[in-house]
Write an enzyme that holds these catalytic residues in place. Structure first.
Site, PDB file in Angstrom:
ATOM      1  CG  HIS A 158      -1.676  -1.379   1.286  1.00 13.74           C
ATOM      2  ND1 HIS A 158      -2.650  -1.804   0.421  1.00 13.74           N
ATOM      3  CD2 HIS A 158      -1.436  -2.421   2.132  1.00 13.74           C
ATOM      4  CE1 HIS A 158      -3.009  -3.049   0.735  1.00 13.74           C
ATOM      5  NE2 HIS A 158      -2.290  -3.447   1.768  1.00 13.74           N
ATOM      6  CD  GLU A 218      -1.963  -3.757   5.052  1.00 14.70           C
ATOM      7  OE1 GLU A 218      -3.171  -3.486   4.892  1.00 14.70           O
ATOM      8  OE2 GLU A 218      -1.371  -4.664   4.432  1.00 14.70           O
ATOM      9  CD  GLU A 234      -1.673  -9.984   4.588  1.00 13.52           C
ATOM     10  OE1 GLU A 234      -1.612  -9.076   5.444  1.00 13.52           O
ATOM     11  OE2 GLU A 234      -2.186  -9.827   3.457  1.00 13.52           O
TER      12      GLU A 234
HETATM   13 ZN    ZN Z   1      -2.083  -5.305   2.688  1.00 10.58          ZN
END
Ligand code: ZN
Length: 304
Positions: free
Chosen positions: A94, A131, A268
């Protein structure tokens, strides 16, 4: 010896005026000074704040003053040769600016199997730690560790652009760099109670502009090493909601993997929406461990 020439002989006539004590004292001063300098250099080297890189042994600090006196015996320099020539692509998932550029990031791009949004905003903890902030912080810590070991590290973005890049471009950057390993860093946004980390591997496919067949094997090897390194250093559990307890998940819907021609995985690191995982993800000390764990896996993979 060739350096003993006329220039060095010039002071000779003054010698007879020195008594034996003068000569002895003159000889002692440089020796004492040298000893002090060596002591200072070693003391400084040992007193440097701890680096994330493990020290390679007491000889590295002791050797450094003799090299050039510039404290090159730091842990960083000691391990510098090991990853020389290796290129690692680090993809901080991102972008902190994505939420201000929804038109751009919602544009569809070709991910081989189909068309998908250029990028997304990513998730955040319930208290608003995003995030995108997390991924950039871990990525930078990881870069420091890998560069200390001699690797060349390329980023897809470094907080230096307003949004993106799109997922297809993220893959192309790693491909163009001919990366030996590529890692995309993320944190998940699942339900409270869903805990732990998992590593995402590319599915084997040959469709459209995607052909992951050559990278499936090495990517699994890379992902397995990263899973083990991350688990070892952070102590975080393998995901309790994905991967059936293996910490590994295979996906065919991620453009960043589908379009990669170099070994690549996603991680993750935890679930931002779980309060216990969020407490870890928002801790700088924990993020340093996360970076260290990822680096251990990458280094293990690169060394074969
Ligand atoms: Zn992500």
């Amino acid at each position: 010896m060739s350096y003993v020439g006329p220039d060095f002989d010039a002071p000779e006539p003054r010698r007879p005026r020195r008594g034996p004590l003068m000569i002895a004292a003159a000889a002692l001063v440089p020796a004492a000074l040298l000893g002090w300098l060596v002591y200072e250099a070693v003391a400084d080297s040992g007193g440097t704040p701890a680096s994330a890189t493990p020290r390679t042994g007491p000889s590295s600090a002791a050797d450094s003053p003799a090299d050039d006196g510039k404290l090159t015996g730091s842990p960083a320099a000691a391990g510098a040769a090991s990853l020389k020539g290796k290129v690692v692509l680090v993809d901080p998932g991102h972008n902190p600016g994505n939420f201000r550029h929804t038109t751009e990031i919602n544009r569809k791009v070709d991910i081989g199997t189909n068309r998908k949004e250029c990028d997304t905003t990513g998730t955040s903890t319930n208290s608003g730690y995003t995030e995108a902030q997390f991924t950039l912080d871990v990525a930078r810590r990881l870069r420091t560790i890998l560069e200390q070991q001699g690797a060349t590290v390329k980023f897809t973005q470094d907080g230096d652009r307003a949004w993106g890049p799109c997922v297809d471009e993220r893959a192309h950057i790693g491909n163009a760099a001919h990366a030996d390993a590529a890692i995309s860093i993320h944190a998940d946004g699942a339900a409270q109670g869903d805990r732990g980390f998992h590593v995402i591997l590319p599915a084997s496919m040959h469709q459209g502009s995607a052909d992951t067949r050559p990278i499936v094997g090495p990517s699994r090897a890379l992902g397995t090493r990263i899973r083990d390194g991350f688990n070892h250093v952070t102590g975080s559990p393998l995901s309790n909601y994905l991967g059936k307890g293996t910490g590994l998940v295979v996906r065919s819907d991620l453009g960043g993997l589908n379009l990669s021609t170099v070994p690549k995985v996603f991680i993750e690191c935890g679930n931002m929406r779980d309060s216990k995982d969020a407490a870890l993800l928002t801790s700088g000390a924990w993020r340093q461990k996360a970076a260290q764990g990822i680096s251990e896996g990458i280094v293990s993979f690169l060394r074969g």
